[in-house]
Design a protein around this motif. Structure first.
Motif, PDB file in Angstrom:
ATOM      1  N   VAL A 335       0.876  -1.178   0.000  1.00  0.00           N
ATOM      2  CA  VAL A 335       0.000   0.000   0.000  1.00  0.00           C
ATOM      3  C   VAL A 335       0.912   1.226   0.000  1.00  0.00           C
ATOM      4  N   ASN A 336       0.449   2.296  -0.629  1.00  0.00           N
ATOM      5  CA  ASN A 336       1.299   3.491  -0.707  1.00  0.00           C
ATOM      6  C   ASN A 336       0.735   4.638   0.130  1.00  0.00           C
ATOM      7  N   ASP A 337       0.111   4.296   1.248  1.00  0.00           N
ATOM      8  CA  ASP A 337      -0.500   5.293   2.119  1.00  0.00           C
ATOM      9  C   ASP A 337       0.494   6.361   2.563  1.00  0.00           C
ATOM     10  N   CYS A 338       1.710   5.941   2.917  1.00  0.00           N
ATOM     11  CA  CYS A 338       2.716   6.896   3.419  1.00  0.00           C
ATOM     12  C   CYS A 338       3.039   7.945   2.365  1.00  0.00           C
ATOM     13  N   ALA A 339       3.157   7.504   1.111  1.00  0.00           N
ATOM     14  CA  ALA A 339       3.457   8.443   0.027  1.00  0.00           C
ATOM     15  C   ALA A 339       2.316   9.448  -0.139  1.00  0.00           C
ATOM     16  N   GLU A 340       1.079   8.960  -0.075  1.00  0.00           N
ATOM     17  CA  GLU A 340      -0.068   9.848  -0.233  1.00  0.00           C
ATOM     18  C   GLU A 340      -0.132  10.874   0.900  1.00  0.00           C
ATOM     19  N   GLY A 342       2.402  11.897   2.612  1.00  0.00           N
ATOM     20  CA  GLY A 342       3.537  12.798   2.412  1.00  0.00           C
ATOM     21  C   GLY A 342       3.207  13.896   1.419  1.00  0.00           C
ATOM     22  N   VAL A 343       2.567  13.514   0.324  1.00  0.00           N
ATOM     23  CA  VAL A 343       2.162  14.498  -0.692  1.00  0.00           C
ATOM     24  C   VAL A 343       1.188  15.508  -0.088  1.00  0.00           C
ATOM     25  N   LYS A 344       0.224  15.008   0.703  1.00  0.00           N
ATOM     26  CA  LYS A 344      -0.758  15.897   1.332  1.00  0.00           C
ATOM     27  C   LYS A 344      -0.080  16.862   2.297  1.00  0.00           C
ATOM     28  N   ASN A 350       3.049  23.954   1.718  1.00  0.00           N
ATOM     29  CA  ASN A 350       3.189  24.988   0.694  1.00  0.00           C
ATOM     30  C   ASN A 350       2.108  26.050   0.826  1.00  0.00           C
ATOM     31  N   ALA A 351       0.872  25.587   1.045  1.00  0.00           N
ATOM     32  CA  ALA A 351      -0.261  26.515   1.099  1.00  0.00           C
ATOM     33  C   ALA A 351      -0.194  27.437   2.311  1.00  0.00           C
ATOM     34  N   VAL A 352       0.413  26.980   3.402  1.00  0.00           N
ATOM     35  CA  VAL A 352       0.512  27.791   4.618  1.00  0.00           C
ATOM     36  C   VAL A 352       1.530  28.913   4.442  1.00  0.00           C
ATOM     37  N   LEU A 353       2.637  28.616   3.781  1.00  0.00           N
ATOM     38  CA  LEU A 353       3.725  29.589   3.667  1.00  0.00           C
ATOM     39  C   LEU A 353       3.415  30.729   2.701  1.00  0.00           C
ATOM     40  N   THR A 354       2.775  30.405   1.577  1.00  0.00           N
ATOM     41  CA  THR A 354       2.475  31.439   0.583  1.00  0.00           C
ATOM     42  C   THR A 354       1.350  30.978  -0.336  1.00  0.00           C
TER      43      THR A 354
END
Length: 390
Positions: A335-340, A342-344, A350-354
């Motif tokens: 399962v690739n839950d960790c990758a998903e 991580g992307v989130k 990114n959205a918090v900084l700018t």
């Protein structure tokens, strides 16, 4: 590689998996995310009753969320109080129902990575007339849209439990009843066993058989679920079927038959590969039916010593080579839950900084440079850096 089975990943020409193999100059072991596959099955079942619309939301969920403040949380109706649902459940043997309840309780004893996983387990227990170990508590309905498959199951079961306090038309009542039953009796176990790499082939075949048995209860659900699952038989393939050699869920006699099938298939190297995608007569299938000479390539991918195959499976537990190989197999990520996640996290960061898209391009580069300079969060590291600057 562990990946979602979307075209952007698995496309034959420009898919990310194919491009990675080209860059590395070699084939890789393809481990399709079993959670993603299971989500597709849930989505196919849900669409029978609530077809996807142009909007992201589900109308009945919106109504239930708005009605939640007026619902008496201690006045709910488990399935055992519904005549129609009980008629369905009467087809489930006491032994099977008890087994499902015990499994749900066992999962709740384990640490769950997400709160909605735990909530789904508890709701399934309440649905079957049992009390979760931590007692009966209902969380307020949360976020929902067509992409959140687990929210669909949680909402459906919760609506069913409070059906006497929430006004629905007959179609909606039938829908939440059928979805809830499929989730509690068939689906949940497949989801929570998905991360077990060695048992992946066994669990997928067992899942198909359970769905086929469920056809007596609900033909439409069984047809939709089977169709979705048959498009994703990654772990019932010639290569990945070898995972089953290392599973504690597979009986010794079945492993013996798998070895026999392997030996028989390898006598003739020119024997054509089996076409497994169109598997029929599911109930008559066993794991050895999927073994071919190509199954040996699995061991080559992982550099596994296959000398243990010369011994009887009853002796494997005393074979050091087999024990080491079993640990390798258990470490595989199916399962690739960790990758998903991580992307989130990166997207949220990114959205918090700018909010400036142009600046967002450079955020991760800046973080990488900063981590190279300050590899940890210790004050001593920062102090040493400031000292060198001075």
């Amino acid at each position: 590689m562990s990946f979602d089975t979307t075209a952007s990943n698995t496309g034959s020409e420009k898919g990310a998996c194919n491009l990675l193999e080209e860059k590395l100059g070699k084939e890789l072991l393809n481990l399709a995310c079993r959670h993603h596959i299971t989500e597709i099955v849930a989505g196919s079942v849900f669409k029978i009753y609530f077809p996807t619309t142009s909007g992201p939301d589900v109308a009945i969920f919106i109504r239930f969320k708005q009605a939640w403040k007026n619902i008496k949380k201690d006045d709910f109706s488990p399935t055992v109080q519904d005549e129609e649902a009980e008629r369905y459940l009467s087809n489930v043997s006491i032994e099977k129902k008890s087994s499902k309840i015990n499994y749900l309780k066992k999962c709740l004893q384990d640490s769950q990575p997400r709160d909605d996983y735990k909530e789904l387990l508890e709701l399934c227990l309440i649905y079957l007339g049992e009390q979760p170990p931590s007692g009966i508590r209902f969380k307020a309905p949360g976020a929902f849209h067509h992409a959140r498959w687990m929210a669909k199951l949680i909402y459906s079961i919760k609506i069913w439990l409070f059906r006497d306090q929430f006004k629905m038309v007959q179609h909606e009542l039938n829908a939440v009843r059928d979805i809830s039953m499929f989730a509690a009796l068939i689906y949940v176990r497949q989801w929570f066993t998905a991360p077990l790499s060695a048992s992946a082939p066994f669990n997928d075949l067992d899942f198909l058989k359970n769905i086929e048995e469920y056809r007596e209860m609900n033909e439409n659900i069984a047809t939709a679920a089977t169709k979705a699952m048959k498009r994703h038989l990654w772990y019932l393939s010639e290569e990945l079927i070898s995972l089953a050699f290392f599973s504690d869920d597979v009986e010794i006699e079945v492993k013996r038959k798998m070895i026999t099938a392997l030996q028989r298939q390898c006598v003739d190297n020119n024997r054509p590969s089996k076409k497994l995608a169109g598997i029929t007569n599911v109930m008559s299938k066993s794991l050895e039916d999927f073994v071919t000479c190509k199954s040996l390539s699995f061991f080559n991918f992982l550099n596994i010593d296959i000398s243990f195959l010369e011994e009887d499976p009853s002796n494997w537990k005393n074979n050091e080579s087999y024990a080491d190989s079993k640990e390798v197999v258990k470490s595989l990520k199916v399962v690739n839950d960790c990758a998903e996640r991580g992307v989130k996290l990166v997207q949220d960061f990114n959205a918090v900084l700018t909010k400036d898209e142009e600046q967002q391009k450079y955020v991760l580069n800046l973080v990488a440079e900063n981590r190279a300079v300050l590899p940890d969060a210790k004050k001593s590291t920062l102090s040493a850096k400031q000292t060198r600057r001075q």
